[in-house]
Design a protein around this motif. Structure first.
Motif, short mmCIF file in Angstrom:
data_model
loop_
_atom_site.label_atom_id
_atom_site.label_comp_id
_atom_site.label_asym_id
_atom_site.label_seq_id
_atom_site.Cartn_x
_atom_site.Cartn_y
_atom_site.Cartn_z
N SER A 103 50.20 -8.41 -54.59
CA SER A 103 51.56 -7.88 -54.72
C SER A 103 51.58 -6.41 -54.30
CB SER A 103 52.09 -8.06 -56.14
OG SER A 103 51.20 -7.50 -57.09
N VAL A 150 50.02 -5.93 -50.87
CA VAL A 150 50.91 -6.53 -49.87
C VAL A 150 52.12 -5.62 -49.64
CG1 VAL A 150 52.41 -8.49 -49.36
CG2 VAL A 150 50.15 -8.88 -50.34
N ASP A 151 52.68 -5.10 -50.72
CA ASP A 151 53.80 -4.15 -50.59
C ASP A 151 53.41 -2.96 -49.73
OD1 ASP A 151 55.41 -5.71 -52.21
OD2 ASP A 151 55.00 -4.55 -54.03
N HIS A 169 48.55 -13.79 -47.50
CA HIS A 169 49.73 -13.48 -48.31
C HIS A 169 50.88 -12.96 -47.44
CE1 HIS A 169 49.35 -14.11 -52.57
NE2 HIS A 169 48.15 -13.55 -52.63
N LEU A 170 50.55 -12.08 -46.49
CA LEU A 170 51.60 -11.47 -45.67
C LEU A 170 52.36 -12.50 -44.84
CD1 LEU A 170 49.64 -8.28 -44.57
CD2 LEU A 170 51.83 -8.26 -45.78
N ARG A 228 54.64 -14.41 -47.26
CA ARG A 228 55.72 -13.62 -47.85
C ARG A 228 56.75 -13.18 -46.81
NH1 ARG A 228 54.86 -8.45 -51.81
NH2 ARG A 228 56.82 -7.41 -51.37
N SER A 229 56.30 -12.86 -45.60
CA SER A 229 57.21 -12.42 -44.53
C SER A 229 56.98 -13.27 -43.29
CB SER A 229 56.97 -10.94 -44.21
OG SER A 229 57.19 -10.13 -45.34
N PRO A 257 46.85 -16.85 -52.08
CA PRO A 257 47.64 -17.12 -50.87
C PRO A 257 47.99 -18.59 -50.69
CG PRO A 257 45.82 -15.64 -50.36
CD PRO A 257 45.61 -16.12 -51.76
N GLY A 269 51.46 -20.03 -51.44
CA GLY A 269 52.61 -19.82 -50.57
C GLY A 269 52.47 -20.46 -49.21
#
Length: 688
Positions: free
Chosen positions: A517, A520-521, A555-556, A559-560, A613, A616
């Motif tokens: 989180s 990743v942010d 993750h990236l 998430r995007s 990961p 997602g």
């Protein structure tokens, strides 16, 4: 008309060589322009000082690294001049140790075990065969436990090796009993020990650790008391956890009197390493942390012991302004063997993203930083008040060898370091002209990112590179892999997110419990700042990362999914719950996920899955390239395999590279070349 998914699946079966036949020469060029320098030894003979600089030359076809030595003379004007031809070290040589008199010990491996040869003025005067029933694998040059040391009277020689393997037993007689090892990079190594050879009596003794000691290393004889030996002893709990890259393992320095067989612990710090005596034996410098940190790397303090008293010379501040003050010592596994120069210690550390050389006055505790703060500096050796320092930058490959006045920090002279040259027989030409690269350090709130690209005004696709660890750093030194990608027309953004080393303890401690989180942010924030301030193409963005960097990449793209057009993941962490019982560092999961329990219970497993990961994976749209080392003990290959099969089951574009003989680092020369060329071909197809 074929769907994009079908097109991508077909594309993923095409070889890198077929897509871009010039990729391999481009990689060889980027690698060959590096210096390969990784150490040096100062050799004093009368008033003359010579410097033997060592380097590692990858041989892609042979899939091994050759050791070479460059010899220099330190002239009266403090400049370095080549003295002698480049020399290849024999493959059998494991390490060398030079005494104050110039006497040289050479450790080699043979078919019958190991041998030590003693030379005086290049004449072999003694040869000792080490009985393989008494001495296991030599660990002299090992980054974590290794070392060798001469006693003050040069009658004793201490070195580090593994305990011998137990006698081979017959079936049904304990032949297959488990021998616990030290994990990744230590296959076959179970119990490192310090051994002492008495050259006068021609005897060999093993130094037994204290009752709570599991293994021992880093020997350092006092320069004045022939039987006083400092060593580092590591302890353990219910099992031996992985050691490589893990600087938080409980350890202590012991001072030993070999005549009386007495060992006394130096101090009460939870983590201690790298004992280094000053010239008269009155003081002992070392690295330490009063508390055992849970993260695998962290800031340490520089301390000096003298007559039973310990003084802190460099502290590890909690929340420093790293742009203005020293953030403590980071990425400093060991001190230089010859780090003392009078009352000053020459220390390598990380300051923000920059590897730095610090000159530490042990009396007034002042710190002088050597050279340009934006470039990378690494001290190699110290002699006669002069430090030899190697400097590079992301856009400067081979760099230069500097001579530095230890008292003032002034750079006295600079000598260009030679590049490696040809690294592959099939690519037997070398282009010495470096690619015209440019690197900017981008400030992003409390952390940094490095943007490397070719010079020029055109808009470039963006490749986001995220380091592993997570508590490590992408430094401002030359990386052949990143320079290779930049030379192919990509802008490469390396993100040193909060939790990276070099920026202070508070930022490092902010990440455990928040992986997946906060980091990743930070990556997404760095991308936004980069796109707003530099001429990159925000419609052509990919992510590349290994280990925890692969965790972030996975993750990236979940998430995007609209932001990223491709992901190349090397030995990625994808399922935290499945990793707990199969990694050599299960404590990593407990620390980074703020979890507990071995094995974890249902609620903890639920939490770990949510942080992983793979939770997602349904959102992933970008094609994924995976590269796995099948002998990885740190992040088992089952992590990447599970992720690959899950992508395939959902009809998503994925390609898998497997390297049967490689471990976590994927750093054997052939594998390193192959997977970076595959990554570049993949990125060119997806972002081209």
């Amino acid at each position: 008309m074929r769907s994009r998914g079908a097109f991508l699946l077909k594309l993923m079966t095409t070889t890198a060589a077929a897509l871009s036949p010039d990729l391999a020469p481009a990689y060889a060029r980027a690698l060959g322009q590096a210096s390969g320098i990784d150490g040096a030894v100062a050799i004093t003979s009368g008033s003359d000082v010579h410097v033997a600089v060592t380097r590692s030359l990858p041989d892609v076809e042979a899939n091994k690294k050759r050791r070479q030595t460059l010899r220099y003379r330190l002239d009266k004007d403090s400049s370095l001049r080549r003295a002698g031809e480049l020399a290849d070290d024999p493959e059998s040589v494991v390490g060398r140790c030079r005494a104050a008199s110039g006497k040289l010990a050479v450790f080699s491996k043979t078919d019958d075990g190991s041998v030590v040869e003693i030379y005086e003025e290049d004449v072999l005067v003694q040869r000792i065969q080490l009985d393989k029933k008494k001495v296991g694998k030599l660990l002299i040059g090992d980054a974590m436990v290794g070392g060798m040391s001469w006693s003050a009277d040069e009658a004793l020689l201490a070195f580090v090796a593994d305990a011998p393997l137990p006698d081979q037993k017959e079936a049904f007689d304990g032949q297959f009993r488990f021998r616990e090892e030290l994990g990744e990079k230590y296959v076959g190594v179970a119990a490192p020990r310090v051994y002492v050879i008495d050259l006068l009596e021609d005897t060999l003794e093993v130094v037994e650790p204290p009752p709570d000691g599991v293994y021992e290393g880093q020997p350092a004889f006092s320069p004045v008391q022939p039987r006083q030996l400092a060593t580092v002893v590591w302890t353990s709990q219910y099992r031996k956890l992985g050691l490589i890259y893990c600087f938080n393992r409980p350890s202590a320095i012991y001072l030993r009197d070999l005549d009386e067989d007495v060992a006394e612990r130096l101090c009460g710090d939870a983590v201690q390493r790298s004992p280094r005596w000053n010239g008269d034996g009155s003081r002992l410098a070392f690295l330490a942390s009063a508390e055992q940190f849970e993260t695998h790397d962290g800031a340490v303090e520089l301390k000096v012991w003298s007559a039973g008293t310990v003084d802190v010379v460099v502290e590890a501040p909690l929340n420093p302004d790293y742009r203005q003050e020293c953030p403590g010592l980071w990425a400093c596994p060991k001190l230089l063997e010859d780090c003392w120069s009078g009352d000053t210690l020459v220390v390598n550390s990380l300051w923000g993203s920059a590897p730095s050389v610090l000159l530490v006055d042990t009396k007034d505790k002042s710190i002088t930083r050597v050279g340009d703060a934006d470039n990378a500096h690494a001290a190699l050796c110290v002699a006669d008040g002069i430090a030899v320092v190697h400097t590079t930058a992301p856009e400067v490959a081979a760099g230069a060898l500097l001579t530095v006045d230890v008292k003032t920090g002034d750079i006295l002279a600079s000598t260009a370091a030679p590049p490696l040259g040809v690294v592959s027989k099939t690519l037997a030409t070398f282009d010495a002209a470096p690619a015209p690269l440019k690197c900017d350090v981008i400030r992003v709130d409390a952390f940094e990112a490095l943007l490397l690209r070719e010079e020029g005004a055109e808009k470039r696709p963006l490749v986001v590179s995220v380091h592993g660890g997570p508590h490590s750093c992408t430094p401002t030194s030359y990386s052949a892999a990143l320079a290779f990608l930049a030379s192919r027309g990509f802008a490469v953004l390396s993100v040193n997110y909060r939790g990276s080393t070099g920026f202070g303890k508070a930022l490092l401690y902010s990440l455990p419990g928040n992986i997946g989180s906060q980091d990743v942010d930070d990556c997404l924030k760095a991308i936004e700042v980069c796109c707003a301030t530099h001429n990159v193409d925000r419609d052509k963005i990919a992510v590349v990362g290994g280990s925890h960097g692969g965790f972030l990449g996975a993750h990236l793209i979940a998430r995007s999914p609209k932001l990223f057009k491709a992901a190349a993941l090397r030995n990625p962490v994808t399922n935290l719950g499945a990793m707990v019982g199969s990694s050599d560092i299960p404590d990593w999961v407990a620390c980074e996920c703020a979890s507990s329990g071995t094995p974890p219970g249902p609620e903890v497993l639920k939490k770990l899955f949510a942080m992983s990961p793979i939770s997602g994976i349904d959102a992933v749209e970008a094609p994924v390239l995976l590269a796995l080392g099948l002998k990885d003990r740190r992040v088992p290959p089952s992590q990447g395999l599970e992720y690959y099969h899950a992508l395939q089951a959902r009809g998503k574009a994925a390609r898998l590279l497997t390297y049967p003989e490689d471990d976590h680092a994927l750093d054997t020369p052939r594998t390193s070349a192959d997977h970076w060329v595959e990554i570049a071909a993949f990125l060119e197809e997806q972002l081209g």
